[in-house]
Scaffold this motif. Structure first.
Motif, PDB file in Angstrom:
ATOM      1  N   GLN A  95       0.849  -1.167   0.113  1.00  0.00           N
ATOM      2  CA  GLN A  95       0.117  -0.074  -0.108  1.00  0.00           C
ATOM      3  C   GLN A  95       0.901   1.236   0.136  1.00  0.00           C
ATOM      4  O   GLN A  95       0.589   2.185  -0.859  1.00  0.00           O
ATOM      5  CB  GLN A  95      -1.082  -0.103   1.402  1.00  0.00           C
ATOM      6  N   VAL A  96       1.927   1.206   0.811  1.00  0.00           N
ATOM      7  CA  VAL A  96       2.748   2.469   0.948  1.00  0.00           C
ATOM      8  C   VAL A  96       3.610   2.636  -0.818  1.00  0.00           C
ATOM      9  O   VAL A  96       3.636   3.735  -1.018  1.00  0.00           O
ATOM     10  CB  VAL A  96       3.864   2.093   1.833  1.00  0.00           C
ATOM     11  N   GLN A 127      -3.192  17.473  -9.644  1.00  0.00           N
ATOM     12  CA  GLN A 127      -2.127  16.681  -9.274  1.00  0.00           C
ATOM     13  C   GLN A 127      -1.167  16.819  -8.071  1.00  0.00           C
ATOM     14  O   GLN A 127      -0.890  16.056  -7.434  1.00  0.00           O
ATOM     15  CB  GLN A 127      -0.908  16.778 -10.623  1.00  0.00           C
ATOM     16  N   MET A 128      -1.313  18.131  -7.843  1.00  0.00           N
ATOM     17  CA  MET A 128      -0.480  18.778  -6.564  1.00  0.00           C
ATOM     18  C   MET A 128      -1.564  18.187  -5.319  1.00  0.00           C
ATOM     19  O   MET A 128      -0.854  17.976  -4.271  1.00  0.00           O
ATOM     20  CB  MET A 128      -0.844  20.188  -6.454  1.00  0.00           C
ATOM     21  N   ARG A 129      -2.600  18.062  -5.314  1.00  0.00           N
ATOM     22  CA  ARG A 129      -3.645  17.480  -4.239  1.00  0.00           C
ATOM     23  C   ARG A 129      -3.185  16.015  -3.903  1.00  0.00           C
ATOM     24  O   ARG A 129      -3.029  15.548  -2.783  1.00  0.00           O
ATOM     25  CB  ARG A 129      -5.096  17.645  -4.559  1.00  0.00           C
ATOM     26  N   LYS A 130      -2.701  15.380  -5.300  1.00  0.00           N
ATOM     27  CA  LYS A 130      -2.411  13.967  -4.911  1.00  0.00           C
ATOM     28  C   LYS A 130      -1.157  14.002  -4.211  1.00  0.00           C
ATOM     29  O   LYS A 130      -0.868  13.152  -3.100  1.00  0.00           O
ATOM     30  CB  LYS A 130      -2.112  13.171  -6.306  1.00  0.00           C
ATOM     31  N   VAL A 131      -0.078  14.915  -4.571  1.00  0.00           N
ATOM     32  CA  VAL A 131       1.071  14.765  -4.119  1.00  0.00           C
ATOM     33  C   VAL A 131       1.322  15.284  -2.519  1.00  0.00           C
ATOM     34  O   VAL A 131       1.626  14.652  -1.793  1.00  0.00           O
ATOM     35  CB  VAL A 131       2.145  15.818  -4.900  1.00  0.00           C
ATOM     36  N   GLU A 132       0.374  16.119  -2.294  1.00  0.00           N
ATOM     37  CA  GLU A 132       0.117  16.621  -0.824  1.00  0.00           C
ATOM     38  C   GLU A 132      -0.635  15.670  -0.040  1.00  0.00           C
ATOM     39  O   GLU A 132      -0.226  15.472   1.084  1.00  0.00           O
ATOM     40  CB  GLU A 132      -0.592  18.200  -1.104  1.00  0.00           C
ATOM     41  N   GLY A 133      -1.525  15.172  -0.596  1.00  0.00           N
ATOM     42  CA  GLY A 133      -2.221  13.738   0.130  1.00  0.00           C
ATOM     43  C   GLY A 133      -1.329  12.669   0.450  1.00  0.00           C
ATOM     44  O   GLY A 133      -1.401  12.106   1.578  1.00  0.00           O
ATOM     45  N   GLY A 134      -0.317  12.398  -0.445  1.00  0.00           N
ATOM     46  CA  GLY A 134       0.616  11.457  -0.264  1.00  0.00           C
ATOM     47  C   GLY A 134       1.522  11.558   0.725  1.00  0.00           C
ATOM     48  O   GLY A 134       1.850  10.774   1.392  1.00  0.00           O
ATOM     49  N   LEU A 135       2.021  12.986   0.714  1.00  0.00           N
ATOM     50  CA  LEU A 135       2.935  13.491   1.629  1.00  0.00           C
ATOM     51  C   LEU A 135       2.562  13.344   3.187  1.00  0.00           C
ATOM     52  O   LEU A 135       3.207  12.891   4.127  1.00  0.00           O
ATOM     53  CB  LEU A 135       3.352  14.717   1.595  1.00  0.00           C
ATOM     54  N   LYS A 136       0.984  13.647   3.297  1.00  0.00           N
ATOM     55  CA  LYS A 136       0.486  13.508   4.473  1.00  0.00           C
ATOM     56  C   LYS A 136       0.380  12.352   5.046  1.00  0.00           C
ATOM     57  O   LYS A 136       0.697  11.818   6.189  1.00  0.00           O
ATOM     58  CB  LYS A 136      -0.983  14.297   4.551  1.00  0.00           C
ATOM     59  N   ALA A 137      -0.084  11.267   4.020  1.00  0.00           N
ATOM     60  CA  ALA A 137      -0.279   9.827   4.336  1.00  0.00           C
ATOM     61  C   ALA A 137       1.299   9.373   4.812  1.00  0.00           C
ATOM     62  O   ALA A 137       1.375   8.608   5.963  1.00  0.00           O
ATOM     63  CB  ALA A 137      -0.460   9.020   3.224  1.00  0.00           C
ATOM     64  N   ASP A 140       1.949  10.595   8.344  1.00  0.00           N
ATOM     65  CA  ASP A 140       1.180  10.119   9.482  1.00  0.00           C
ATOM     66  C   ASP A 140       1.882   8.455   9.532  1.00  0.00           C
ATOM     67  O   ASP A 140       2.160   8.099  10.685  1.00  0.00           O
ATOM     68  CB  ASP A 140      -0.267   9.943   9.049  1.00  0.00           C
ATOM     69  N   TRP A 141       2.415   7.875   8.599  1.00  0.00           N
ATOM     70  CA  TRP A 141       2.581   6.201   8.758  1.00  0.00           C
ATOM     71  C   TRP A 141       3.979   6.433   9.324  1.00  0.00           C
ATOM     72  O   TRP A 141       4.229   5.450  10.190  1.00  0.00           O
ATOM     73  CB  TRP A 141       2.733   5.700   7.217  1.00  0.00           C
ATOM     74  N   VAL A 142       4.935   7.430   8.879  1.00  0.00           N
ATOM     75  CA  VAL A 142       6.190   7.165   9.573  1.00  0.00           C
ATOM     76  C   VAL A 142       6.454   7.570  10.833  1.00  0.00           C
ATOM     77  O   VAL A 142       6.984   6.920  11.609  1.00  0.00           O
ATOM     78  CB  VAL A 142       7.458   8.170   8.665  1.00  0.00           C
ATOM     79  N   GLY A 143       5.689   8.678  11.207  1.00  0.00           N
ATOM     80  CA  GLY A 143       5.724   9.124  12.707  1.00  0.00           C
ATOM     81  C   GLY A 143       7.254   9.644  12.897  1.00  0.00           C
ATOM     82  O   GLY A 143       7.792  10.158  12.056  1.00  0.00           O
ATOM     83  N   GLU A 144       7.911   9.069  14.057  1.00  0.00           N
ATOM     84  CA  GLU A 144       9.256   9.430  14.317  1.00  0.00           C
ATOM     85  C   GLU A 144       9.983   8.146  14.208  1.00  0.00           C
ATOM     86  O   GLU A 144      11.182   7.902  14.681  1.00  0.00           O
ATOM     87  CB  GLU A 144       9.491   9.995  15.686  1.00  0.00           C
ATOM     88  N   ASN A 182       9.180  15.300  10.337  1.00  0.00           N
ATOM     89  CA  ASN A 182       9.467  14.245  10.655  1.00  0.00           C
ATOM     90  C   ASN A 182       9.824  13.167   9.401  1.00  0.00           C
ATOM     91  O   ASN A 182      10.791  12.448   9.263  1.00  0.00           O
ATOM     92  CB  ASN A 182       8.241  13.384  11.257  1.00  0.00           C
ATOM     93  N   LEU A 183       9.371  13.685   8.224  1.00  0.00           N
ATOM     94  CA  LEU A 183       9.629  12.960   6.837  1.00  0.00           C
ATOM     95  C   LEU A 183      10.807  13.343   6.496  1.00  0.00           C
ATOM     96  O   LEU A 183      11.643  12.591   5.832  1.00  0.00           O
ATOM     97  CB  LEU A 183       8.456  13.418   6.017  1.00  0.00           C
ATOM     98  N   ALA A 184      11.337  14.860   6.667  1.00  0.00           N
ATOM     99  CA  ALA A 184      12.529  15.070   6.344  1.00  0.00           C
ATOM    100  C   ALA A 184      13.837  14.447   7.011  1.00  0.00           C
ATOM    101  O   ALA A 184      14.710  13.786   6.531  1.00  0.00           O
ATOM    102  CB  ALA A 184      12.738  16.543   6.481  1.00  0.00           C
TER     103      ALA A 184
END
Ligand SMILES: N[C@@H](CCC(=O)N[C@@H](CS)C(=O)NCC(=O)O)C(=O)O
Length: 211
Positions: A95-96, A127-137, A140-144, A182-184
């Protein structure tokens, strides 16, 4: 084996990271898939790279399928296993990968739309919404955590790390590092691995007119 690859391609990078982690030797053939000089269509009817050309047998293409193929042909424990061990974790890793690859697809759409004489704002916003939605997901999944699953590198990190690396090269204007620190941090930690260091993406010049 030979791999047809492009220097900025996040899809090809997934394969290169996997080959490096598994320690599989291969010949790297770098191309610009958008130019008429590319050999990619000789091996893939969809005309896209990456294409893995085994010494024997048919060419293998589509990054998710190449990773599946490599895991089947070069399985753990003899080679590094990129699949998590439980079925639920494996499904989550896939899924990721779906989200990460989908973000890459949206980035490619944006990249070419920008080159049109009259770019469509509606299309770019979609397209930007897809990128932004993906970044948020992903955030959230990565956390710390250092890794998405099992406290070790899996398919999920290979896919997520590849899209984040691609955005760093082609979409510097998107402030995802400030938005999701956190993603960075996660991306930078992955970037310390040899398999990520040796496959760092960089831009290519496309000569042909595409759009
Ligand atoms: N879904 C494919 C996407 C591959 C892809 O779009 N590759 C780009 C290079 S980054 C390409 O070769 N594009 C040429 C084209 O679409 O004609 C995968 O995961 O391998």
């Amino acid at each position: 084996m030979k791999l047809i690859s492009a220097t900025p391609s996040p899809y090809a990078r997934k394969v290169r990271i996997t080959l490096a982690e598994k320690g599989i030797p291969f010949e790297l053939q770098t191309e610009v898939p958008w130019d008429s000089t590319t050999k990619t269509p000789q091996h893939n009817p969809l005309e896209k790279l990456p294409v893995l050309i085994p010494d024997e047998g048919k060419p293998v293409y589509e990054s998710h399928f190449i990773l599946e193929w490599l895991e089947a042909k070069y399985p753990a424990p003899q080679y590094y296993g990129i699949h998590p061990r439980t079925q639920d974790d494996l499904l989550f890793a896939k899924q990721v990968e779906v989200v990460s690859d989908g973000m890459c697809d949206a980035c490619v759409m944006l990249f070419f739309e920008k080159q049109r004489e009259n770019p469509s704002q509606e299309w770019n916003a979609r397209q930007m919404r897809k990128v932004e939605g993906g970044l948020k997901a992903l955030s959230d999944w990565v956390g710390e955590k250092d890794f998405l699953i099992e406290d070790r590198l899996t398919l999920a990190d290979i896919a997520a790390g590849s899209v984040l690396g691609y955005m760093t090269v082609r979409f510097e204007a998107i402030p995802w590092r400030d938005q999701y620190p956190n993603l960075a941090r996660y991306c930078d930690r992955l970037g310390e691995r040899e398999s990520f260091k040796s496959t760092k993406p960089y831009p290519q010049t496309i000569t042909d007119r595409i759009v």
